[in-house]
Design a protein around this motif. Structure first.
Motif, PDB file in Angstrom:
ATOM      1  N   ALA A 129      -7.040   0.677   0.266  1.00  0.00           N
ATOM      2  CA  ALA A 129      -6.526  -0.033   1.441  1.00  0.00           C
ATOM      3  C   ALA A 129      -5.166  -0.670   1.171  1.00  0.00           C
ATOM      4  N   VAL A 130      -4.898  -1.024  -0.091  1.00  0.00           N
ATOM      5  CA  VAL A 130      -3.617  -1.696  -0.385  1.00  0.00           C
ATOM      6  C   VAL A 130      -2.460  -0.708  -0.532  1.00  0.00           C
ATOM      7  N   LEU A 131      -2.719   0.572  -0.337  1.00  0.00           N
ATOM      8  CA  LEU A 131      -1.638   1.565  -0.444  1.00  0.00           C
ATOM      9  C   LEU A 131      -1.532   2.392   0.842  1.00  0.00           C
ATOM     10  N   PRO A 132      -1.184   1.760   1.967  1.00  0.00           N
ATOM     11  CA  PRO A 132      -1.127   2.518   3.221  1.00  0.00           C
ATOM     12  C   PRO A 132       0.015   3.536   3.259  1.00  0.00           C
ATOM     13  N   ALA A 133       1.072   3.313   2.505  1.00  0.00           N
ATOM     14  CA  ALA A 133       2.229   4.234   2.524  1.00  0.00           C
ATOM     15  C   ALA A 133       2.941   4.150   1.176  1.00  0.00           C
ATOM     16  N   ALA A 134       2.263   4.638   0.143  1.00  0.00           N
ATOM     17  CA  ALA A 134       2.806   4.483  -1.215  1.00  0.00           C
ATOM     18  C   ALA A 134       4.097   5.279  -1.386  1.00  0.00           C
ATOM     19  N   GLU A 135       4.949   4.775  -2.252  1.00  0.00           N
ATOM     20  CA  GLU A 135       6.146   5.540  -2.611  1.00  0.00           C
ATOM     21  C   GLU A 135       5.771   6.507  -3.732  1.00  0.00           C
TER      22      GLU A 135
END
Ligand SMILES: Cc1cc2nc3c(=O)[nH]c(=O)nc-3n(C[C@H](O)[C@H](O)[C@H](O)COP(=O)(O)OP(=O)(O)OC[C@H]3O[C@@H](n4cnc5c(N)ncnc54)[C@H](O)[C@@H]3O)c2cc1C
Length: 433
Positions: A337-343
């Motif tokens: 949940a803490v990585l909705p749009a990771a680089e």
């Protein structure tokens, strides 16, 4: 220790070099083979299997030469995720016992279960700087039925003296920072490492032990002569009494019996930019790494620079650079949940070779030639052990040194069609994911 973050190089628009090429210290400078070299044992292939064999043969005082087409780690080893996974892929200790009988089955289970310890002890002994993390390997369960099986598998491993436990759903959610799983097996002796740094470290140690290593030396021909084996590279020739084929997919071109013995499994491996402290606290806060048992599998671990390293199998459904990066981000968002749009900083191609047994195999090719064919997308730990065992076998002639009974290779039926299967199955698995 806080490490300096690396520059992201993926920029979302192209396949990159593996993360490890940016984080591993250089290996030994190896020259290409030139002229004629006479030796006792020739090894073809400078991945973990070949390099571990060369190291242990050198340490036993045998004359050994290794030829690698590119640089050490250029194959599956340097493309891999670096998980040290002392577990079967498809089997359990009891199914291995049923398949091979009590003696051989238990021997194999002992080897697999002890393979993580073997790797980390070897790294300690040789002082290899490869970001080695002995902090556990997990196989999460995505269904209650699998969780029930895993409770049983944990008991089987424990009964044989291995530090394996079942953790329940709440604990799995806490340890992974992902809420998709209802339990997991924890192999305390597993963990992760930088696979390129590891194999380069093995190369350095093998050279110090007296092995002669040649890079940029693809074997173009391997011939059996009355007095042994001869291999030819563009620059030279090696003559040896015995040969170990450790070229993974390349074995097929070196010996006719090795043709059509494996299937290609294409994988995209990727790494995020270093996670921020809040993300680090949420994802794998106690360390370790995991690979689940879904066909369209998911895997995660964090390296010493804070990159989250994961993968997805290649399918016909995801192609083109933009879609590859989108898929990498989608998979992370689906689990964390803490990585909705990771680089995504690195995204690279990998090619694993799988056999039909999903078990490590050693093939006896006759005339003093053997092949190690143990990739299966899970060879970091097992190939390290097999290298030591093959060296012991070659040094002593005692087959009891091997925990995998050598057998003759058998071609996979309808190989041309079967070779398409992994990607086809992954396409179906993708659709149901
Ligand atoms: C994307 C991916 C992720 C993976 N993740 C993991 C993981 O997390 N954990 C794990 O345990 N395993 C993992 N694996 C599997 C693991 O990487 C392999 O099982 C292992 O590295 C295989 O080692 P090897 O030495 O047998 O083969 P390789 O590393 O492939 O080495 C074979 C070498 O032979 C050389 N060669 C080929 N032909 C010739 C020739 N004619 N002459 C000279 N040299 C030749 C190649 O250049 C290559 O360097 C992964 C694999 C892939 C592809």
């Amino acid at each position: 220790m806080q490490r300096r973050p690396l520059l992201a190089v993926g920029r979302g628009n192209g396949v990159t070099q593996p993360l490890w090429t940016a984080t591993a210290a250089p290996g030994p400078a190896l020259s290409a083979l030139s002229g004629v070299v006479d030796t006792d044992i020739l090894i073809v292939g400078g991945g973990i299997a070949g390099m571990a064999t060369a190291l242990h043969l050198g340490e036993r005082g045998l004359r050994v030469a290794l030829v690698e087409a590119g640089q050490p780690g250029d194959g599956a080893t340097g493309q891999s995720g670096g998980l040290v996974a002392p577990d079967y892929i498809r089997h359990s200790p009891e199914t291995a016992r049923a398949l091979f009988g009590a003696e051989a089955g238990e021997r194999l289970t002992g080897m697999i279960g002890g393979s993580g310890r073997h790797v980390f002890d070897l790294i300690d002994r040789l002082g290899i700087a490869c970001d080695a993390r002995r902090d556990g390997f997990y196989t999460p369960a995505h269904t209650e039925a699998l969780a029930d099986n895993q409770r049983e598998y944990a008991a089987q491993w424990r009964a044989r003296g291995h530090d394996v436990a079942f953790i329940d759903g709440d604990e799995a959610r806490r340890l992974f920072g992902a809420d998709r799983y209802c339990g997991a097996l924890r192999f305390a002796e597993g963990g992760s490492l930088n696979p390129l740094a590891y194999v380069r470290g093995l190369a350095t140690a093998a050279e110090q032990a007296g092995a002669r290593l040649f890079a940029n030396s693809p074997v173009r021909a391997l011939e059996r002569r009355s007095d042994g084996w001869t291999c030819r590279t563009p620059g030279g020739t090696i003559r040896a009494a015995r040969v170990v084929l450790a070229a993974n997919g390349g074995n097929a071109a070196l010996h006719p019996a090795m043709r059509r013995t494996t299937l290609p499994l294409h994988v995209f491996q990727f790494a995020t930019a270093p996670l921020d402290p809040a993300q680090r606290e949420a994802i794998l806060p106690a360390g370790g790494g995991f690979t689940d048992k879904l066909p369209y599998l998911f895997t995660a671990r964090i390296d010493g620079h804070g990159h989250l390293v994961s993968a997805f199998p290649a399918s016909f459904m995801v192609s083109g650079n933009a879609r590859l990066y989108r898929e990498a981000r989608r998979r992370l968002a689906q689990h964390f949940a803490v990585l909705p749009a990771a680089e995504i900083a690195f995204l690279w191609r990998g090619l694993a070779r799988v056999n039909t047994s999903f078990l490590p195999e050693i093939y006896d090719l006759g005339d003093g030639a053997i092949a190690i064919q143990a990739c299966n997308g899970r060879g970091i730990a097992t190939n390290s052990v097999l290298g030591a065992e093959v060296a012991a076998f070659l040094a002593t002639g005692d087959e009891a040194a091997l925990s995998v009974q050598p057998r003759s290779p058998a071609p996979i039926r309808f190989h041309a069609a079967a070779a398409l299967l992994p990607k086809l199955l992954m396409s179906i698995a993708y659709l149901s994911n």
